[in-house]
Scaffold this active site. Sequence first.
Site: not given
Ligand code: EPZ
Length: 421
Positions: A22-23, A93, A117, A122-123, A125, A305, A327, A397
């Site tokens: 999926k990811n 997201r 969520c 889930r920012p 930034d 995950d 994370v 999902r």
């Molecule tokens: C991806 O989400 C995955 N989703 C998530 O899988 C997975 O948990 C996550 O990566 C971490 O491995 C997809 O790939 C579609 P991140 P993503 O940006 O990209 C913070 C599942 O169950 N952050 O690595 O949203 C954020 O808040 C899902 O399949 C910022 O602060 O994850 C989090 O605490 C859930 N600012 C951490 O980083 C930003 O601009 C990790 O987020 C971006 C992220």
Amino acid sequence: MDVMRIRGGTPLKGVVKTQGAKNAALPVMASCLLLKGRTLTLENVPDLHDVSTMLDLLACLGVTMERLGNRMTFSVPEEISWEAPEHLVRKMRASSLALGPLLARCGKTVLPLPGGCSIGSRPIDLHLKGLMQMGAKIEIRNGIVYAQADQLRGRRIYLDFPSVGATENLMMAAALAKGETIIENTAREPEIENLASVLRGMGVTVDTEGTGCVRIKGVEEVQGCRERVIPDRIEASTYVLAGVITGGEVTVDDIVPAHMDALLAKLEEAGVRFHVGSSSVTVFPVRRLMPVSIRAMPYPGFPTDLQPQMVATLTLANGVSLVEESVFQARFLYSEELNRMGANITIKGDTAIIQGVERLQGASVRAMDLRAGAALILAALAAEGETRIDEMVHVWRGYEAIDKKLKALGADVALEEAEEK
Ligand code: EPZ
């Protein structure tokens, strides 16, 4: 079907094939937005609700798609819309992955901020900061991102956190930027490499080195290409844990074993016997796990995950396990539901303290998010009696036909509609 009923206690036996990831599918599908008048063909696309949501988003933007089994062809016209519809972005997201390609290809985009969520805020930034460093003008008004850039310029970007989504958005933006972009402290998940392969197929020079540094030389226009979505390491690991928690013998096929190293290392520590083949792993019956300590962190660390599913498995270990989540800030909400099944989990800050128990009892529980739902399914497979899991909408999902796959392994699983509320 929004309710799953499981009668636990049967050791699972047999072979289960892994779906496309999926990811990996979601970002590579979004990358088709870089194309003008060309097509992207993807093999091994999983049949999941999140994939359908991404298809709806791409259709709204003007992309036409054809599905033949798990092969999908995305035909992208010269002109597409650059406004992502609010209801789809709020629903998923990963819709924010349209930001980078739309801005790079159309010079502007309007995209609602994704909501938070149940696993935390889930920012985006880091996505926006990187795009601004590449020359984008970005404003946020009433929860909507207005981005504009006549020409993105390549430059060195340092990510404050190895964010998967930020890495992917910036890679896609860099594909059409002028000059070279070097992104430091990137995510190193295998899904990043899958996206890099698609961009290379489109004619973009991408060096990932696998060291958390990605170098991309932008091009004027990208070419159509064909790529295969990698196996879903999280789905595969979930079925490995289904074999472990039920004391069964399960082979998970069509995997890349190296993508599961962190899990396999922890299972070895916990006393689980398994065999790793070239594209499969088989777990053998284990009477009772030994407790372990785990820190969920960015790849190649133990995957966040898989944290809920591993905690569920450790509720039956012979001793106290500790699982730290580094994370997301709120990824333990499901522990209350497991405790209703007889588990003994205490949350202290970002760590779950899991006192192993002899057995779990079936109960009525609720899936709060995708991986929380998977954790409850694992617990239900091992519990005595029947468990009713509500809000399966979250599980659909990310888990293709999980009821059928579990039944094929001998589980007593039934689906039903939720009663009218
Ligand atoms: C991806 O989400 C995955 N989703 C998530 O899988 C997975 O948990 C996550 O990566 C971490 O491995 C997809 O790939 C579609 P991140 P993503 O940006 O990209 C913070 C599942 O169950 N952050 O690595 O949203 C954020 O808040 C899902 O399949 C910022 O602060 O994850 C989090 O605490 C859930 N600012 C951490 O980083 C930003 O601009 C990790 O987020 C971006 C992220």
